[in-house]
Design a protein around this motif. Structure first.
Motif, PDB file in Angstrom:
ATOM      1  N   GLU A 125      -3.742  -3.748  -6.851  1.00  0.00           N
ATOM      2  CA  GLU A 125      -4.836  -2.780  -6.742  1.00  0.00           C
ATOM      3  C   GLU A 125      -6.131  -3.337  -7.339  1.00  0.00           C
ATOM      4  OE1 GLU A 125      -3.527   1.740  -6.419  1.00  0.00           O
ATOM      5  OE2 GLU A 125      -3.221   0.949  -8.425  1.00  0.00           O
ATOM      6  N   GLN A 167     -11.855  -0.616   5.720  1.00  0.00           N
ATOM      7  CA  GLN A 167     -12.988  -0.750   4.811  1.00  0.00           C
ATOM      8  C   GLN A 167     -14.322  -0.437   5.491  1.00  0.00           C
ATOM      9  OE1 GLN A 167     -13.108  -4.263   2.379  1.00  0.00           O
ATOM     10  NE2 GLN A 167     -10.922  -4.191   1.956  1.00  0.00           N
ATOM     11  N   ASP A 178      -6.668   6.404  -0.254  1.00  0.00           N
ATOM     12  CA  ASP A 178      -6.344   5.063  -0.752  1.00  0.00           C
ATOM     13  C   ASP A 178      -6.096   4.094   0.400  1.00  0.00           C
ATOM     14  OD1 ASP A 178      -6.462   5.528  -3.538  1.00  0.00           O
ATOM     15  OD2 ASP A 178      -4.479   6.443  -3.512  1.00  0.00           O
ATOM     16  N   SER A 184       1.000  -4.603  -0.691  1.00  0.00           N
ATOM     17  CA  SER A 184      -0.333  -4.888  -1.180  1.00  0.00           C
ATOM     18  C   SER A 184      -0.790  -4.136  -2.431  1.00  0.00           C
ATOM     19  CB  SER A 184      -1.336  -4.707  -0.054  1.00  0.00           C
ATOM     20  OG  SER A 184      -1.208  -3.460   0.544  1.00  0.00           O
ATOM     21  N   PRO A 185      -0.763  -2.794  -2.488  1.00  0.00           N
ATOM     22  CA  PRO A 185      -1.460  -2.178  -3.601  1.00  0.00           C
ATOM     23  C   PRO A 185      -0.717  -2.207  -4.920  1.00  0.00           C
ATOM     24  CG  PRO A 185      -0.662  -0.494  -2.145  1.00  0.00           C
ATOM     25  CD  PRO A 185      -0.252  -1.808  -1.577  1.00  0.00           C
ATOM     26  N   GLU A 231     -10.911  -8.309  -1.743  1.00  0.00           N
ATOM     27  CA  GLU A 231      -9.496  -8.018  -1.968  1.00  0.00           C
ATOM     28  C   GLU A 231      -8.721  -9.308  -2.149  1.00  0.00           C
ATOM     29  OE1 GLU A 231      -9.007  -5.492   1.661  1.00  0.00           O
ATOM     30  OE2 GLU A 231      -7.788  -4.373   0.244  1.00  0.00           O
ATOM     31  N   ASN A 287      -9.294   3.197   2.156  1.00  0.00           N
ATOM     32  CA  ASN A 287     -10.006   2.261   1.288  1.00  0.00           C
ATOM     33  C   ASN A 287      -9.466   0.844   1.449  1.00  0.00           C
ATOM     34  OD1 ASN A 287     -11.647   1.281  -0.739  1.00  0.00           O
ATOM     35  ND2 ASN A 287     -11.052   2.838  -2.220  1.00  0.00           N
ATOM     36  N   LYS A 288      -8.159   0.744   1.676  1.00  0.00           N
ATOM     37  CA  LYS A 288      -7.504  -0.560   1.776  1.00  0.00           C
ATOM     38  C   LYS A 288      -7.552  -1.135   3.187  1.00  0.00           C
ATOM     39  CE  LYS A 288      -5.436  -2.215  -1.070  1.00  0.00           C
ATOM     40  NZ  LYS A 288      -5.817  -3.245  -2.065  1.00  0.00           N
ATOM     41  N   TYR A 289      -7.300  -0.310   4.202  1.00  0.00           N
ATOM     42  CA  TYR A 289      -7.083  -0.827   5.555  1.00  0.00           C
ATOM     43  C   TYR A 289      -8.227  -0.542   6.531  1.00  0.00           C
ATOM     44  CZ  TYR A 289      -2.318  -1.514   3.930  1.00  0.00           C
ATOM     45  OH  TYR A 289      -1.221  -1.915   3.220  1.00  0.00           O
TER      46      TYR A 289
END
Length: 551
Positions: free
Chosen positions: A421, A190, A183, A476-477, A435, A186-188
């Motif tokens: 998310e 990319q 996860d 963030s998520p 995002e 995927n977020k930080y």
């Protein structure tokens, strides 16, 4: 060399990095200690590091009955006897982990195995702990004898502070940490994630290696610097460093051909040889430069992933389900996206849902273009995936984290809900994921007025004024009222629905607005960062689908 050297092969150590300065460490303030650890204050003094480790580990809150050095002296003869430790099988919980030598001499290498066997005797509840051999091998460098090393490791394992996560000791904890790492990538990361998805048959399998990068492959000179900070700051340091390793790997290997069957070995080899491209200082600098990364974020992801695994009955070691198998070519049929495109989308969603299969809930081809029918088929499902194909053959959509029934909380007003998310994406003409603008560009956060949680034009759905102004609250998520006790004015503003329209606010200023008959829509986007629009500013819908997630 000093009293902490009986297990070290000094011929293999880099003595140029060692200083004979008689430094002392007297500070007790956490923030000051954190800075000293990150700066490597005790990195070049073997004896000082040993004293610091002893102090930090002694301060770990532990269970009332925690095995100590005397326990080791009592049991080691009974367990090992006169046999060579190398002839004894290691417990299954180390999972054939690498047992790094870390410049240990022959006695030290044997001591690692003896300590592991004694820990297995004293901690019968440990079921999976592949990081243990590396931790023991490192701490032997800074222990006067085996018994002291045993005691220090036991204190780390017996930590009972719920806010201080240290080492995974069950398969459930380990597996959920791998999902959490996925996860976070995927977020930080990319760009790296996109590469992993492109070259790997099973991206989750690649990310399941993340602890091995640190506890095994990473050279000792690097791992010990990571461990310095880990003992002060805890588990999140490991995630940060692993993310930094992946970022550097992507930078070094981008553009080079890679095979799907070698990507794991490629990363391991890169980590082993990291000294060729990155210094320990640069690695830590990169790790701590990642913005908007919080302990609370990790805890929430970890809990959500553990819950998802428990619900699937995955609590003991078994073969991980291949993420791509969740989208079966023979069973999946969409009028908007191909199997490959759906798999690309699946690689973006939180990993706890990547284990699920797509389930078609609503399609305008079968259910018509009634917004009320859209709601009736979508409600009760969380999360959902919205796919749109326009008459101009553009394809876009959104991952929506929250049940559409939440829209009723606003009464007759068009109120916003959802979590951070959520994201919007474009598949045709080019693939792009967007995002939250505040996640990638926190400097846009407003420090002034708050925005009422009422209907707004789509172009301002994600205006910076609708985000929390306090930097410490930008998580963030999971930025949502149901995860944190936030007043409605500061709740996440991502999706909204009424009998008249649907608004889905995307990241980087992208937003979708769909009218009541689901025939027409429009988009808005912020050009501040030269983004390509999600699709045409005004478009006509050809097909719309809503997908749920089935176990």
């Amino acid at each position: 060399m000093d009293e902490y050297s009986c297990f070290v092969d000094w011929d293999k150590m880099d003595m140029s990095a060692q200083s004979q300065d008689t430094k002392e460490l007297t500070c007790t303030d956490f923030h000051e200690l954190k800075q000293l650890a990150r700066q490597g204050y005790w990195a070049k003094n073997h004896a000082l590091r040993a004293k610091v480790y002893h102090k930090l580990i002694s301060n770990i809150p532990c269970r009332t009955v925690t095995p100590d050095a005397n326990v080791y002296r009592d049991i080691v003869v009974k367990i090992i006897g006169k046999r060579s430790s190398s002839s004894l099988p290691l417990p299954e919980f180390v999972d054939n982990s690498l047992i790094p030598t870390y410049c240990l001499n022959t006695e030290g290498i044997g001591a690692v195995r003896k300590i592991i066997l004694c820990i297995a005797n004293q901690f019968p509840d440990i079921s999976f702990c592949p990081a243990l051999p590396s931790v023991i091998a490192l701490l032997l460098h800074y222990s006067k004898d085996e018994a002291e090393c045993f005691e220090q490791v036991c204190r780390i394992l017996a930590c009972n502070d719920p806010s201080k996560r240290l080492i995974d000791q069950t398969f459930l904890a380990f597996e959920s940490s791998c999902m959490t790492f996925g996860d976070l990538v995927n977020k930080y990361c990319q760009a790296a994630h996109k590469l992993m998805v492109a070259v790997s048959e099973d991206v989750l399998e690649v990310y399941s290696d993340w602890q091995r990068w640190l506890f095994g492959e990473l050279p000792m000179a690097y791992f010990v610097r990571v461990f310095d900070v880990f003992l002060v700051e805890g588990y999140k340091v490991l995630y940060r460093v692993a993310l930094a390793l992946l970022k550097f790997f992507h930078k070094v290997r981008a553009g080079q051909p890679m095979e799907s069957d070698s990507i794991q070995q490629d990363i391991r080899a890169f980590v082993r040889d990291i000294a060729k491209s990155v210094s320990p200082e640069r690695l830590l600098e990169k790790a701590f430069a990642i913005r908007l990364f919080s302990r609370k974020e990790i805890q929430l992801l970890q809990m959500a992933n553990e819950k998802a695994l428990q619900q699937k009955g995955i609590t003991v070691k078994q073969k991980r389900q291949n993420v791509h198998l969740a989208v079966h070519a023979e069973n999946f049929k969409s009028e908007i996206v191909s199997v490959k495109e759906m798999r690309d989308i699946w690689s973006w969603i939180p990993e706890r849902f990547a284990l699920c299969q797509p389930l078609l809930l609503f399609t305008t081809l079968e259910h018509g273009c009634s917004l009320s029918r859209f709601y009736s088929h979508s409600e009760g499902h969380e999360p959902t995936l919205l796919l749109i194909k326009t008459t101009a053959k553009e394809v876009c959509g959104a991952y929506l984290s929250t049940d559409w029934s939440e829209r009723r909380r606003g009464g007759n007003k068009l109120s916003f809900f959802g979590t951070g998310e959520c994201f919007v994406f474009r598949l045709q003409p080019e693939v792009e994921r967007y995002e939250w603008v505040i996640i990638k560009h926190p400097e846009l956060a407003s420090t002034g007025s708050e925005t009422e949680n009422h209907a707004q034009p789509a172009s301002s759905t994600l205006s910076s004024s609708s985000i929390l102004s306090d930097p410490s609250d930008r998580l963030s998520p999971f930025l949502a009222a149901r995860h944190f006790n936030l007043p409605s004015k500061t709740a996440s503003m991502f999706m909204a629905g009424s009998s008249e329209c649907i608004i889905v606010g995307g990241g980087d200023g992208q937003a979708l607005y769909l009218d009541a008959d689901l025939n027409h829509g429009r988009t808005s986007h912020c050009n501040t960062f030269n983004n390509q629009p999600l699709c045409s500013e005004s478009f006509q819908i050809s097909i719309l689908e809503v997908w749920g997630f089935r176990d």
